[in-house]
Every structure is written in C-alpha cells, then in structure tokens.
Design a protein around this motif. Structure first.
Motif, mmCIF file in Angstrom:
data_model
loop_
_atom_site.group_PDB
_atom_site.id
_atom_site.type_symbol
_atom_site.label_atom_id
_atom_site.label_comp_id
_atom_site.label_asym_id
_atom_site.label_seq_id
_atom_site.Cartn_x
_atom_site.Cartn_y
_atom_site.Cartn_z
ATOM 1 N N GLU A 141 0.833 -1.195 0.000
ATOM 2 C CA GLU A 141 0.000 0.000 0.000
ATOM 3 C C GLU A 141 0.874 1.253 0.000
ATOM 4 O O GLU A 141 2.013 1.224 0.460
ATOM 5 C CB GLU A 141 -0.911 0.012 1.234
ATOM 6 C CG GLU A 141 -1.864 -1.172 1.302
ATOM 7 C CD GLU A 141 -2.726 -1.138 2.547
ATOM 8 O OE1 GLU A 141 -2.537 -0.223 3.380
ATOM 9 O OE2 GLU A 141 -3.582 -2.032 2.687
ATOM 10 N N PRO A 142 0.343 2.377 -0.501
ATOM 11 C CA PRO A 142 1.114 3.632 -0.482
ATOM 12 C C PRO A 142 1.417 4.078 0.943
ATOM 13 O O PRO A 142 0.531 4.076 1.799
ATOM 14 C CB PRO A 142 0.184 4.634 -1.184
ATOM 15 C CG PRO A 142 -0.772 3.796 -1.966
ATOM 16 C CD PRO A 142 -0.965 2.545 -1.174
ATOM 17 N N VAL A 143 2.679 4.442 1.192
ATOM 18 C CA VAL A 143 3.065 4.959 2.506
ATOM 19 C C VAL A 143 3.735 6.332 2.413
ATOM 20 O O VAL A 143 3.983 6.976 3.430
ATOM 21 C CB VAL A 143 4.005 3.979 3.245
ATOM 22 C CG1 VAL A 143 3.280 2.690 3.595
ATOM 23 C CG2 VAL A 143 5.266 3.690 2.432
ATOM 24 N N ARG A 144 4.019 6.770 1.178
ATOM 25 C CA ARG A 144 4.689 8.069 1.024
ATOM 26 C C ARG A 144 4.511 8.560 -0.398
ATOM 27 O O ARG A 144 4.499 7.758 -1.341
ATOM 28 C CB ARG A 144 6.184 7.918 1.346
ATOM 29 C CG ARG A 144 6.998 9.204 1.296
ATOM 30 C CD ARG A 144 8.438 8.901 1.636
ATOM 31 N NE ARG A 144 9.313 10.038 1.391
ATOM 32 C CZ ARG A 144 10.638 9.960 1.299
ATOM 33 N NH1 ARG A 144 11.229 8.797 1.424
ATOM 34 N NH2 ARG A 144 11.351 11.043 1.075
ATOM 35 N N GLU A 145 4.346 9.880 -0.536
ATOM 36 C CA GLU A 145 4.265 10.495 -1.852
ATOM 37 C C GLU A 145 5.335 11.578 -1.969
ATOM 38 O O GLU A 145 5.550 12.359 -1.044
ATOM 39 C CB GLU A 145 2.893 11.132 -2.080
ATOM 40 C CG GLU A 145 1.753 10.145 -2.207
ATOM 41 C CD GLU A 145 0.435 10.822 -2.539
ATOM 42 O OE1 GLU A 145 0.406 12.073 -2.540
ATOM 43 O OE2 GLU A 145 -0.546 10.108 -2.802
ATOM 44 N N LEU A 146 5.986 11.596 -3.118
ATOM 45 C CA LEU A 146 6.969 12.629 -3.408
ATOM 46 C C LEU A 146 6.544 13.316 -4.704
ATOM 47 O O LEU A 146 6.415 12.670 -5.740
ATOM 48 C CB LEU A 146 8.361 12.009 -3.570
ATOM 49 C CG LEU A 146 9.536 12.978 -3.688
ATOM 50 C CD1 LEU A 146 9.730 13.727 -2.373
ATOM 51 C CD2 LEU A 146 10.824 12.221 -4.052
ATOM 52 N N TRP A 147 6.282 14.619 -4.601
ATOM 53 C CA TRP A 147 5.841 15.386 -5.764
ATOM 54 C C TRP A 147 7.043 15.951 -6.509
ATOM 55 O O TRP A 147 8.004 16.437 -5.895
ATOM 56 C CB TRP A 147 4.980 16.567 -5.335
ATOM 57 C CG TRP A 147 3.613 16.247 -4.833
ATOM 58 C CD1 TRP A 147 3.186 15.094 -4.257
ATOM 59 C CD2 TRP A 147 2.498 17.135 -4.846
ATOM 60 N NE1 TRP A 147 1.866 15.198 -3.910
ATOM 61 C CE2 TRP A 147 1.419 16.443 -4.261
ATOM 62 C CE3 TRP A 147 2.305 18.438 -5.294
ATOM 63 C CZ2 TRP A 147 0.160 17.019 -4.107
ATOM 64 C CZ3 TRP A 147 1.060 19.019 -5.147
ATOM 65 C CH2 TRP A 147 -0.002 18.314 -4.564
ATOM 66 N N ARG A 148 6.975 15.901 -7.829
ATOM 67 C CA ARG A 148 7.867 16.743 -8.620
ATOM 68 C C ARG A 148 7.056 17.944 -9.043
ATOM 69 O O ARG A 148 5.947 17.805 -9.572
ATOM 70 C CB ARG A 148 8.402 16.002 -9.848
ATOM 71 C CG ARG A 148 9.420 16.880 -10.628
ATOM 72 C CD ARG A 148 10.083 16.104 -11.732
ATOM 73 N NE ARG A 148 9.188 15.914 -12.874
ATOM 74 C CZ ARG A 148 9.418 15.074 -13.868
ATOM 75 N NH1 ARG A 148 10.489 14.299 -13.843
ATOM 76 N NH2 ARG A 148 8.558 14.968 -14.872
ATOM 77 N N MET A 149 7.601 19.124 -8.811
ATOM 78 C CA MET A 149 6.958 20.360 -9.216
ATOM 79 C C MET A 149 7.868 21.081 -10.201
ATOM 80 O O MET A 149 9.098 20.991 -10.112
ATOM 81 C CB MET A 149 6.654 21.244 -8.000
ATOM 82 C CG MET A 149 5.796 20.563 -6.947
ATOM 83 S SD MET A 149 5.318 21.672 -5.583
ATOM 84 C CE MET A 149 4.039 22.678 -6.370
#
Length: 297
Positions: free
Chosen positions: A122-130
């Motif tokens: 399951e997802p435990v972390r999100e990292l955005w590229r901006m």
C-alpha cells in the motif's frame, strides 16, 4: 534471479542501459540518483551495503532490483522483457531481503500500481515533482537580510559546515538528513556539479553557515536540488532568500524549466512553491506492507 552485494563493471553498465531504456519508454527515470551512484560501491565494513538483485536471460541482464540499507527499494525491467514475470520476481526478491521493504514507483505508473496491489503493498509516502516555467515566472529579487552575506560554495573549505547544517535541517528526513561526506563527494564528482550553483548564506558576525541552496543543471534543465536552513536561523526569512538566489542563478544559466521534489504532505512547502509559480508535474509513490506508517517529513 541472482542476489549479491557487489556488481561487476559490466553489470553496472548493463543496469544503466536497462534504466535508460525504461526511462525512454516510460517517460520517467526508474532509478534514483542515489541508487545509480551506489551501483559500484563496495560492501561497507559495518555491513551497511545495498543488496543487488539481477535477472538475466540468454546472458543479458534484463531486470534489476536495489534494496538500500534503510529498506528503500527500486526495481526496473527492460521494456523488451516485460510481461514475463520479471518485475514480480524482483519485487518478491526485495520482500525476501526485507519483509518491511519500501518500494518506489517513480511516476506511479499503472503497471507498478497493479504489481504493488497484487502483493498487498500500500502507499506509505508520496513525493511530488513540481516544475516552473522560467519565462512565465521570473524569480523575485532576493534581498539578503542585514547581518548575513551570500557566497558560493568553496570545495575543500565548506564540506563539513554544509553537511552539519544539512543534517540539522533534515534531521527527520528519511534520506536527505543521512548524507555523509562520501555521499557529498560522490555528487561533487558528477559532471553536473558546479560550486557556483551551491549558494551559501552565512552569519557575518560569527561566520556560521545559516542556509544554503544547492542547484543542479543536467540535460538542459534546472533543479532546486537541496534547500536547507539551520534550525537555529529559522524564522528570519532566509529560506525564501536563498531559494530566490538559487532560482536567479538557474535562470542566469539559461534553463527554461526548473524542477524540484517535495514531500506530498508538506503543506507549507507546497504552498511556498506554488506562490513562486511551481505546479505539480509528476508523482512518485512509495509502497510497503502495512507494517509501515507514513514516514515523517
């Protein structure tokens, strides 16, 4: 599938080739900078070494899995060798190395989501590229506060001071706060490293490093690589100043677009970057079994 703690030079070259082919096919790099830098490192005497997983068919390396000492992991399969179960074998291999492994899905592409779900990750972390369009959103004019001065990083002089501030600024970050002198030197040895692009703001009275903005230019694009403010100097507006100094530096080098990476749950940082004109352009998601809670920022 084979498991080891060292790769031969030929294997390192083969992993790079597979990663490049996957990036060209998918539009997103499957392996992070740290993983690529770690490919030819020898096992550490303290046991803190990565585990390398390789899939070879007909004498050719077609799949690679990397399990870092902290349990984070990445896998990649050559586009021409997909749909043969290699990705699942690599993911199961990573879970065999550590049942609590945390696997990155760069770009969070549909096949990666499906594979993670099939093994109850399951997802435990999100990292955005901006990303920011430089022409449409010029950087604000930076004004260095009284009592501080800005200058460029000097190799051979500033390494330890930068590491100390970086460690304090990212004390709770799962990767950035752990950077060592060897990690720093690895990056300084890369073709893209430019001391002029590592901007320091220091206390004029004490000479202490207060904040820094490490910029990166590669493949004609610019990146806000690392922005750090020593906790002892927070609340004085240095983060905004050093960010603007870095953006101006990148713009002066003629880049058309500037990227950055930020944790998806870091609302203050997201708001700051949006005010500067950055917008989300990609998403990386880390998957794990439910033994993990969401990691702190």
């Amino acid at each position: 599938m084979q498991q080891s703690t060292a790769l031969s030079p030929a294997q390192v070259d083969a992993v790079h080739a597979v990663a490049q082919a996957a990036a060209a096919a998918d539009g997103v790099a499957p392996l992070s900078e740290e993983t690529l830098l770690a490919l030819d490192r020898t096992p550490g005497g303290d046991g803190t070494t990565a585990t390398y997983l390789t899939v070879v068919t007909d004498g050719t390396l077609v799949g690679y899995g990397h399990v870092a000492p902290d349990g984070s992991s990445e896998i990649v399969v050559h586009p021409d060798s997909r749909r043969h179960g290699h990705g699942r074998a690599l993911l199961e291999g990573a879970l065999g190395v550590r049942s609590d492994v945390r696997v990155w899905a760069h770009g969070n592409l549909a096949p990666a989501r499906a594979l993670a779900a099939s093994l109850a990750l399951e997802p435990v972390r999100e990292l955005w590229r901006m990303s920011l369009d430089v022409e449409s959103h010029p950087a604000p004019e930076p004004v260095v506060p009284r009592g501080f001065r800005a200058r460029s990083f000097e190799p051979g002089r500033d390494e330890q001071a930068w590491l100390d501030v970086n460690s304090r600024a990212f004390a709770h970050h799962p990767e950035q706060g752990r950077m060592t002198l060897a990690d720093l030197r690895d990056r300084m040895d890369q073709p893209w490293f430019d001391p002029a692009g590592l901007i320091l703001v220091e206390d004029q009275k004490s000479g202490a490093l207060a904040a820094s903005h490490w910029t990166k230019i590669a493949d004609e694009g610019g990146e806000v690589y690392v922005v750090a403010v020593d906790p002892a100097y927070q609340g004085r507006g240095l983060g905004g100043v050093v960010t603007a100094l870095g953006l101006r530096h990148l713009a002066s080098r003629g880049v058309a677009r500037i990227d950055l990476y930020v944790e998806g749950d870091n609302a203050p940082a997201l708001a700051t970057y949006r005010r500067l004109g950055f917008e989300q352009s990609a998403l990386d998601v880390m998957y794990s079994r439910t033994v993990h809670e969401r990691l702190p920022r």
